[in-house]
Motif scaffolding. Structure first.
Motif, PDB file in Angstrom:
ATOM      1  N   CYS A 297      75.097  27.006   0.307  1.00  0.00           N
ATOM      2  CA  CYS A 297      75.812  26.021  -0.495  1.00  0.00           C
ATOM      3  C   CYS A 297      75.450  26.135  -1.975  1.00  0.00           C
TER       4      CYS A 297
ATOM      5  N   CYS B  53      70.091  24.832  -3.973  1.00  0.00           N
ATOM      6  CA  CYS B  53      68.739  25.249  -4.342  1.00  0.00           C
ATOM      7  C   CYS B  53      68.783  26.045  -5.646  1.00  0.00           C
TER       8      CYS B  53
ATOM      9  N   CYS C 140      67.828  20.932  -0.672  1.00  0.00           N
ATOM     10  CA  CYS C 140      68.580  21.564   0.423  1.00  0.00           C
ATOM     11  C   CYS C 140      69.179  20.542   1.383  1.00  0.00           C
TER      12      CYS C 140
HETATM   13  S1  SF4 Z   1      71.921  27.625  -0.164  1.00  0.00           S
HETATM   14 FE1  SF4 Z   1      69.911  26.732  -0.556  1.00  0.00          FE
HETATM   15  S2  SF4 Z   1      70.223  24.548  -0.510  1.00  0.00           S
HETATM   16 FE2  SF4 Z   1      72.016  25.462   0.477  1.00  0.00          FE
HETATM   17  S3  SF4 Z   1      71.534  25.541   2.655  1.00  0.00           S
HETATM   18 FE3  SF4 Z   1      70.874  27.470   1.799  1.00  0.00          FE
HETATM   19  S4  SF4 Z   1      68.729  27.141   1.292  1.00  0.00           S
HETATM   20 FE4  SF4 Z   1      69.630  25.116   1.559  1.00  0.00          FE
END
Ligand code: SF4
Ligand code: SF4
Ligand code: SF4
Ligand code: SF4
Ligand code: FES
Lengths: 135, 259, 296
Positions: B177, B180, B146
């Motif tokens: 994004c 993860c 992340c």
């Molecule tokens: S989508 Fe996943 S990796 Fe991206 S900010 Fe959110 S928790 Fe973090």
């Protein structure tokens, strides 16, 4: 009854070796006493019994992977505590399941479980089913 | 260079090399990076996004706000000589020598349809829409991936046990994004899980804010109509002044001063 | 009060809340404070049974690191991790054993979890029933305020408290720990030969029919010997034996529903604790009519 001769092929031997390796058991130690099949709570629904599973593995019969029995095992460990040869058939079943799951072939599709069931089922049921039935 | 620059000016300045072009003679430090396998020399003070533009790439996707909010510019890279796979937002991270970069246009995800108003506020709702959270093996890969430094694994675990509040709090800064989700061995789409948690918590669990309710009522009554009209009538210079004044009041308030 | 690290598990926070609340209250009477470990994660509920599958052990090891940290900070008085749910108990304890026996594999796991401090080993896992036995059943007897004598209850152990041998909290074939506890709180204990037969476990997700067959056998076998209720320590057994009674009833129209208690609900009753800790609303078959009939 006519006799059938089962040939043990190299491929069959390799399969037996793989099961031994994954399960940490020496499947050939099973002397087919049938204790596991007698105490298995799932045997009633299984297409073949736990001791028969072991026999098929001993003979290198890869078709055992296509049977329902290995998926019906509930990992209850009854056979584990009772096997007079000190084998752990639950680990043998798990190895066989893993051989399919590791090819990205799942036994369970969670979408088949109804919404009503999903609301009802406790977490432990879903987590363990995923661990046993999906790769 | 004026000392007190506001943030927009800073960004504009930083983007100059791309927007106005740059003379290689003015560049003091260069970085050697690899974009999708090809090597480039780029000015070392650029962000990954600017560096790629400098190298001649044009973004028709994987780029949105350029300010670290939209989550569109997910980047994966490895440093030369390191085994770790790193993640970053291309618009927020400076290039470094020896970066092997790849942009991710999109991480495919399935988002279930639910009704925030009709869905009962109960723990198992998470599992109904996202049964795959039960596959989490607690490997912590998501947290490591992340770029927002969220405790992603912890919010997935909170979702599994139906704790809406914890999911909402832990995931508040998620910019969706998709890093993860891309790295998860259990194939979970974490950000959709947490979004569900946040909207459900916002609607059902978050304690009611009395002050907000009062303001909403007043707005409905038209009490701020005049103020809005004034604001909309300002010219550029006036509105800049108004913004500065508002920021100053806010800073004072946050410091614990009087309203 | 003695403080012990406590691992609840996911289900005790949802459908098994009645188990957790009654257990915490029971433990308090016995001078034990269950300190929930922070940032715990699901243990995985089943142990991986193949030799090379390490990733599924990580979840449990991560929880052990939490116990290690709590001890380093001096927050608890025990290096053991207490569990209530039988499945968590089994999983955590198996992994604790595996890590003890296979230091090389522990090294691999520690290397993988590079953001955690290393797990040094040595965290053992105990079930509340074991702690109670450790205190002595006479101690329990001395806390009893209310007689449950007329209640005929059959203990149901299921699999995960007793098997395999390496994790068993009692003799796998002839367990007595639940009987001893129930006797101490003055319940009329009914023995049943199916008390450690599997309820079907996770097959409830994919093959509920099997679970219905097993549940029917287990309940009727206890009933035949006079039991009016079952007692368990596993929220999955509770679900399979209790909630699935709806499906049993469809299969066997004459079937009568039988309440299933968590053992801590009975101790809470016997200790005369506040009613709300038992949260009977969460029991799938409401045990209150039975308790009323027995004037409890
Ligand atoms: S989508 Fe996943 S990796 Fe991206 S900010 Fe959110 S928790 Fe973090
Ligand atoms: S572990 Fe599997 S094979 Fe063994 S007795 Fe239980 S269900 Fe049968
Ligand atoms: S109990 Fe053991 S020796 Fe007997 S058949 Fe089963 S696995 Fe083989
Ligand atoms: S990456 Fe996936 S499996 Fe690993 S901790 Fe995160 S959610 Fe769980
Ligand atoms: S472009 Fe929006 S976060 Fe980078």
């Amino acid at each position: 009854m006519s006799k059938k001769i089962i040939e043990i092929t190299d491929e069959g031997n390799a399969f037996l070796e793989k099961v031994n390796e994954l399960s940490g058991q020496v499947v050939t130690l099973c002397d087919q006493c049938g204790t596991c099949s007698g105490c298995c709570p799932m045997a009633e629904e299984m297409d073949i019994t736990p001791s028969q599973i072991n026999r098929m593995v001993q003979l290198g019969q890869v078709e055992v992977l296509d049977l329902e029995a290995i998926w019906l095992c509930a990992s209850c460990f009854t056979c584990t505590v009772r096997c007079p040869r000190g084998l752990d058939p639950s680990k043998i079943c798990e190895s066989l399941r893993q051989m399919t799951l590791r090819k990205a072939i799942d036994y369970m599709d969670i979408r088949d479980i109804s919404e009503k069931e999903m609301r009802r089922l406790p977490q432990i049921a879903i987590v363990s089913a995923f661990r046993k039935f999906t790769g | 260079m004026a000392k007190e620059k506001n943030i927009m000016e800073k960004i504009a300045h930083a983007n100059q090399s791309v927007t106005k072009g740059i003379d290689p003679k003015d560049v003091k430090h260069w970085a050697k990076i690899y974009i999708m396998g090809k090597v480039y020399e780029v000015p070392a003070d650029l962000t990954i996004m600017q560096a790629m533009e400098y190298a001649g790439y044009r973004f028709i996707h994987s780029c949105g706000c350029r300010a670290g909010f939209c989550g569109a510019c997910s980047t994966i890279y490895r440093m030369k000589g390191e085994y770790k796979l790193q993640t970053a937002m291309a618009c927020q991270t400076r290039v470094e020598c020896g970066m092997y970069l790849v942009q991710l246009p999109f991480s495919p995800a399935e988002k279930p349809i639910y009704s925030v108003t009709k869905e009962p506020y109960e723990g198992n709702s998470f599992l109904k829409y996202f049964p795959e959270i039960a596959r989490c093996v607690s490997c912590n890969t998501c947290t490591k991936a992340c770029p927002q430094d969220l405790e992603v694994m912890d919010y997935v675990q909170a979702a599994l046990r139906g704790d809406f509040q914890r999911v909402a709090e832990l995931s508040f800064d998620c910019i969706q994004c998709g890093m993860c989700a891309l790295r998860c061995p259990a194939e979970i789409v974490q950000y959709n899980v947490s979004q569900f948690g946040r909207v459900m918590y916002g609607r059902n669990g978050f304690p009611e804010n009395k002050a907000l309710k009062k303001v909403v009522k007043a707005t409905e009554k038209g009490e701020y109509k005049k103020d809005f009209k004034n604001l909309l009538g300002l010219n550029m210079k006036q509105s800049k002044e108004a913004y500065k004044k508002q920021q100053a009041t806010k800073a004072k308030f946050l410091k614990g001063g009087k309203k | 009060m003695k403080k012990i690290p406590y691992y609840p598990g996911c289900t005790l926070k949802t459908t098994g809340k009645n188990f957790e609340d009654s257990a915490i209250a029971t433990a308090k009477v016995l001078g034990l404070k269950l300190l929930e470990i922070d940032r715990w994660n699901c243990c995985g509920t089943v142990t991986s049974l193949t030799q090379d599958d390490l990733i599924h052990h990580i979840a449990s090891v991560r929880n052990f690191i939490r116990v290690q940290e709590m001890n380093e900070r001096g927050e608890v008085d025990d290096y053991r991790l207490l569990t209530l749910c039988s499945m968590c108990y089994n999983t955590l304890k198996s992994v604790s054993n595996v890590m003890q026996e296979r230091p090389d594999d522990l090294d691999k796991i520690n290397n993988f979890m590079d953001r955690e401090e290393d797990y040094k080993g040595g965290v053992t896992v105990v079930h509340l029933l074991e702690l109670i036995r450790e205190m002595g059943f006479d101690e329990i007897k001395s806390k009893v305020k209310k007689s449950l004598g007329k209640l005929k209850v059959s203990p149901y152990y299921g699999c995960t408290l007793l098997r395999p041998k390496e994790v068993a909290l009692d003799d796998p074939e002839v367990p007595t720990i639940m009987e001893d506890l129930l006797n101490a709180i003055g319940v009329d204990v009914i023995d049943s030969p199916k008390k450690s037969m599997c309820c079907g476990s996770y097959q409830t997700v994919r093959n509920p029919k099997t679970v219905v067959r097993l549940g029917y056998e287990i309940i009727e076998s206890a009933r035949k010997r006079g039991a009016e209720a079952l007692v368990t320590s596993c929220p999955l057994c509770a679900f399979n034996l209790d909630d699935r009674q709806k499906e049993i009833k469809l299969e066997h129209p004459d079937f009568e529903r039988m309440p299933v208690f968590y053992f801590t609900q009975l101790t809470a009753l016997a200790f005369g604790l506040k009613k709300d800790v038992n949260n009977f609303d969460l029991n799938f078959t409401d045990p209150r009519p039975l308790l009323k009939k027995k004037k409890i």
